[in-house]
Enzyme design. Sequence first.
Site, PDB file in Angstrom:
ATOM      1  N   SER A 438       0.830  -1.209   0.000  1.00 52.53           N
ATOM      2  CA  SER A 438       0.000   0.000   0.000  1.00 52.53           C
ATOM      3  C   SER A 438       0.861   1.254   0.000  1.00 52.53           C
ATOM      4  O   SER A 438       0.437   2.297  -0.476  1.00 52.53           O
ATOM      5  CB  SER A 438      -0.871   0.047   1.246  1.00 52.53           C
ATOM      6  OG  SER A 438      -1.548  -1.145   1.432  1.00 52.53           O
ATOM      7  N   HIS A 459      -1.774  -2.807  -6.756  1.00 50.02           N
ATOM      8  CA  HIS A 459      -2.379  -2.483  -5.467  1.00 50.02           C
ATOM      9  C   HIS A 459      -3.878  -2.716  -5.512  1.00 50.02           C
ATOM     10  O   HIS A 459      -4.631  -1.915  -6.049  1.00 50.02           O
ATOM     11  CB  HIS A 459      -2.049  -1.014  -5.112  1.00 50.02           C
ATOM     12  CG  HIS A 459      -2.562  -0.600  -3.778  1.00 50.02           C
ATOM     13  ND1 HIS A 459      -3.089   0.646  -3.531  1.00 50.02           N
ATOM     14  CD2 HIS A 459      -2.643  -1.284  -2.614  1.00 50.02           C
ATOM     15  CE1 HIS A 459      -3.460   0.707  -2.268  1.00 50.02           C
ATOM     16  NE2 HIS A 459      -3.203  -0.445  -1.699  1.00 50.02           N
ATOM     17  N   ASN A 509      -4.231   6.264  -1.677  1.00 44.45           N
ATOM     18  CA  ASN A 509      -3.952   6.422  -0.255  1.00 44.45           C
ATOM     19  C   ASN A 509      -3.315   7.771   0.053  1.00 44.45           C
ATOM     20  O   ASN A 509      -3.508   8.325   1.131  1.00 44.45           O
ATOM     21  CB  ASN A 509      -3.057   5.288   0.244  1.00 44.45           C
ATOM     22  CG  ASN A 509      -3.859   4.021   0.510  1.00 44.45           C
ATOM     23  OD1 ASN A 509      -5.092   4.079   0.622  1.00 44.45           O
ATOM     24  ND2 ASN A 509      -3.195   2.885   0.593  1.00 44.45           N
TER      25      ASN A 509
HETATM   26  P1  NAD Z   1      -2.302 -10.091   6.462  1.00 42.00           P
HETATM   27  O1  NAD Z   1      -1.552  -9.890   7.710  1.00 42.00           O
HETATM   28  O2  NAD Z   1      -3.748 -10.417   6.525  1.00 42.00           O
HETATM   29  O3  NAD Z   1      -1.616 -11.255   5.616  1.00 42.00           O
HETATM   30  C1  NAD Z   1      -0.262 -11.376   5.391  1.00 42.00           C
HETATM   31  C2  NAD Z   1       0.035 -12.855   5.146  1.00 42.00           C
HETATM   32  O4  NAD Z   1       1.358 -12.984   4.660  1.00 42.00           O
HETATM   33  C3  NAD Z   1      -0.052 -13.733   6.389  1.00 42.00           C
HETATM   34  O5  NAD Z   1      -0.933 -14.800   6.138  1.00 42.00           O
HETATM   35  C4  NAD Z   1       1.373 -14.247   6.582  1.00 42.00           C
HETATM   36  O6  NAD Z   1       1.383 -15.589   7.086  1.00 42.00           O
HETATM   37  C5  NAD Z   1       1.906 -14.164   5.179  1.00 42.00           C
HETATM   38  N1  NAD Z   1       3.370 -14.066   5.128  1.00 42.00           N
HETATM   39  C6  NAD Z   1       4.173 -13.279   5.868  1.00 42.00           C
HETATM   40  N2  NAD Z   1       5.458 -13.466   5.482  1.00 42.00           N
HETATM   41  C7  NAD Z   1       5.445 -14.358   4.467  1.00 42.00           C
HETATM   42  C8  NAD Z   1       6.429 -14.946   3.670  1.00 42.00           C
HETATM   43  N3  NAD Z   1       7.717 -14.627   3.830  1.00 42.00           N
HETATM   44  N4  NAD Z   1       6.066 -15.808   2.714  1.00 42.00           N
HETATM   45  C9  NAD Z   1       4.782 -16.127   2.537  1.00 42.00           C
HETATM   46  N5  NAD Z   1       3.800 -15.600   3.289  1.00 42.00           N
HETATM   47  C10 NAD Z   1       4.114 -14.738   4.234  1.00 42.00           C
HETATM   48  O7  NAD Z   1      -2.060  -8.786   5.571  1.00 42.00           O
HETATM   49  P2  NAD Z   1      -2.964  -8.147   4.456  1.00 42.00           P
HETATM   50  O8  NAD Z   1      -3.941  -7.216   5.079  1.00 42.00           O
HETATM   51  O9  NAD Z   1      -3.462  -9.217   3.584  1.00 42.00           O
HETATM   52  O10 NAD Z   1      -1.909  -7.251   3.689  1.00 42.00           O
HETATM   53  C11 NAD Z   1      -0.968  -7.815   2.800  1.00 42.00           C
HETATM   54  C12 NAD Z   1      -0.387  -6.708   1.947  1.00 42.00           C
HETATM   55  O11 NAD Z   1      -1.435  -6.074   1.247  1.00 42.00           O
HETATM   56  C13 NAD Z   1       0.323  -5.617   2.703  1.00 42.00           C
HETATM   57  O12 NAD Z   1       1.402  -5.165   1.924  1.00 42.00           O
HETATM   58  C14 NAD Z   1      -0.728  -4.520   2.801  1.00 42.00           C
HETATM   59  O13 NAD Z   1      -0.181  -3.234   2.914  1.00 42.00           O
HETATM   60  C15 NAD Z   1      -1.407  -4.679   1.472  1.00 42.00           C
HETATM   61  N6  NAD Z   1      -2.775  -4.173   1.424  1.00 42.00           N
HETATM   62  C16 NAD Z   1      -3.640  -4.391   2.439  1.00 42.00           C
HETATM   63  C17 NAD Z   1      -4.935  -3.902   2.348  1.00 42.00           C
HETATM   64  C18 NAD Z   1      -5.934  -4.150   3.442  1.00 42.00           C
HETATM   65  O14 NAD Z   1      -6.957  -3.449   3.470  1.00 42.00           O
HETATM   66  N7  NAD Z   1      -5.737  -5.108   4.308  1.00 42.00           N
HETATM   67  C19 NAD Z   1      -5.340  -3.205   1.199  1.00 42.00           C
HETATM   68  C20 NAD Z   1      -4.433  -3.033   0.164  1.00 42.00           C
HETATM   69  C21 NAD Z   1      -3.141  -3.519   0.290  1.00 42.00           C
END
Ligand code: NAD
Length: 686
Positions: A438, A459, A509
Amino acid sequence: MTVKSRSKRDRVSSLIDTIPEPLGAVRVAAAQPDVRVITIDNPPVNALSFALSEELLAAVEAAERDTSVRAVVFIGANGIFSGGADVNDFATEPTDGTVTIRDVVARVGRGTKTYVAAIDGNALGGGFELALACDYRVATARSKLGLPEIKLGLIPGAGGTQRLPRLIGAQDALQMMLGGQSIKAADAQKKGMLDDVTEGDVLVAALALIARVVATEPKRRLSERTASLGVANLGLFATPFVVAQAHKMVPAEENGGFAAHKLIDAVQAAIELPFARGVAREARLFDELVRSAPSEALRHVFFAERELSNIPGLPAAEALAIHTAAVIGAGTMGTGIAITFAQAGIPVIVIDPSDTAVEKARATIFGMFKYQVDKGRLTQQEAWKLANSISFEEDFAAVADADVIVEAVFESMDVKKDVFAKLDTAAKLGAILASNTSTLDIDEIAAATNRPERVLGLHFFAPANIMKLVEIVRGKATSPQTLLTGMKLAKLLRKIGVVSGNAFGFIGNRMLFAYERQAIELAEEGVSPARIDAVMKDRFGFAMGPFAVADLSGLDVYRHIERAAGEQLGRIPIVERLVDEGRLGQKSGAGFFRYDKAVGKGREPISDAHVDDLIAQLAGEADIARRADISDDEIIARLTSTLTETGADLLRTGVALRPGDVDLVWIYGYGFPPHRGGPMWYAEHA
Ligand code: NAD
């Protein structure tokens, strides 16, 4: 020839005299000695432009005059019947000499020959209205029919609002036109909209139908029927009751419902008035809508979407084929992205070392497909097949065949760099490597690989399988081919892909942070978060208010980003304080608002005096003057101008390519009301 000074009729006859067949975009041929086939051929979607309508009218007039012709078949070239009117034409006021699809439809409606619409592919808007004016309609099984005008803030303007209720009943017709959704041939046949659906050649089916009907019932005009309500008999009060209910169910006129109310008026006319008067009423309502601010804004959105694939200065390159995908991380975003791939028919492998995350992801995927089956959108078999196209693996080696890999792990530069270094080893050479970050720097992430030209940001927005927006982030090394592949992928996934430069927060954002800050400033000056949210939601038309959005994203996430961004954002005392109190937003049951499981499944914001007091206290400590006279207009003006100013900055610095791109990001990613055209359009036109 002084065309303009002549009447429409003169002009048409002169065209028939002077232009030899075949005419430009309309081809005329005889399928049999007494059947004339008029082919609409105006690629790509056979738009019924003014120019094409003129040719079409001439072809209809010629058929009507020819005594050897008994039946006329309309058919579309280019794999489509017609996508409807040319949206460009809506900006042009028709003059006396202009022929529109309304004229063609009216002429067919009065025609003496047997008219048949032979539909293969979509028949939408004016295209479907032309079909409705025909005596018979046949279609191939793959075809879809619809009147989507409402999506452009319009109503059907060529008799559709009068004929469809006469064909399928007012209630069903209204529902179909209010939703603007198209309906599959099989369902359309069940509703009586089609006389035949064929798996074979549609022209053959049309000719067979003509052979069947021409001796017994050559004419079958919808205009001669009456429109039934299509609901159980409520006696004399039925129409006023149903109409009143319909008006109550759509948004207020000033809040996105302008066209919907006019549509209900038009359908009421179909029930209550003779056909000719109903058509005249429809035309008046259409003409009013086509000049209305909401329709202009929605047409701007339509054109902005069409511009998306045009990236100025991008060297020519060919997008790569995408057959298989991988997603790294089975969290909230990874799961949604995997579902999105599956739904687009792209098998996907998800890598996550955490068993707990994988179990949760499996349950989410199962629940989502089950919901689709329960809703009747998928069969058991289809759901099973889609769910099975998502597989889970622990080892990065499993990504070896993927054409595109989307990383969605924790928002930490170290974790992302580690993942990209591993991908560099595991992924095949041609693969596209994307990050769903993000806020992090795509160039720094790309530098963790030996193929930065293959890296870009994709994104997605939460929930990724629902939200239409994807920002396609172009790093400094991203190659034209990689960018084009990202854009093609967005299309394959049926998303709106907006290209953004690699700057903090990208387009959406970056604007959100400024917007949230402005909302907090308003609160510090004395307006409660509940009031700010109510004004932006109920009065302005956002899907959610700014504080509910902050609570949904998570205040801890917000604080984490704030801190990581350092100077760029600066700290916001109220956010720091709420997180310290364990108020992380919706997920912890409290943030700016309270949430109660018993109220709206724990998603309904409930205002909290404690937060109001806290904001007042922090404002006092910071010497911020409190004002009692902040009006709703000021709330809207300050919040929207913050968006516009930040958007203008992004345009100046080249992060966003066009004002329309900024508008699309906010409409599709952040719930900005589409009938206001997006923040940049709104600033110019409000
Ligand atoms: P989350 O915490 O729900 O999920 C992250 C996942 O990544 C976890 O299941 C973890 O086990 C896994 N993980 C961590 N390290 C890893 C590795 N080395 N190899 C494989 N898997 C691994 O997070 P999220 O909310 O899904 O966010 C993920 C990304 O998306 C972030 O960069 C976040 O900024 C971005 N994002 C999130 C949102 C949101 O609203 N949640 C929106 C847009 C973008």
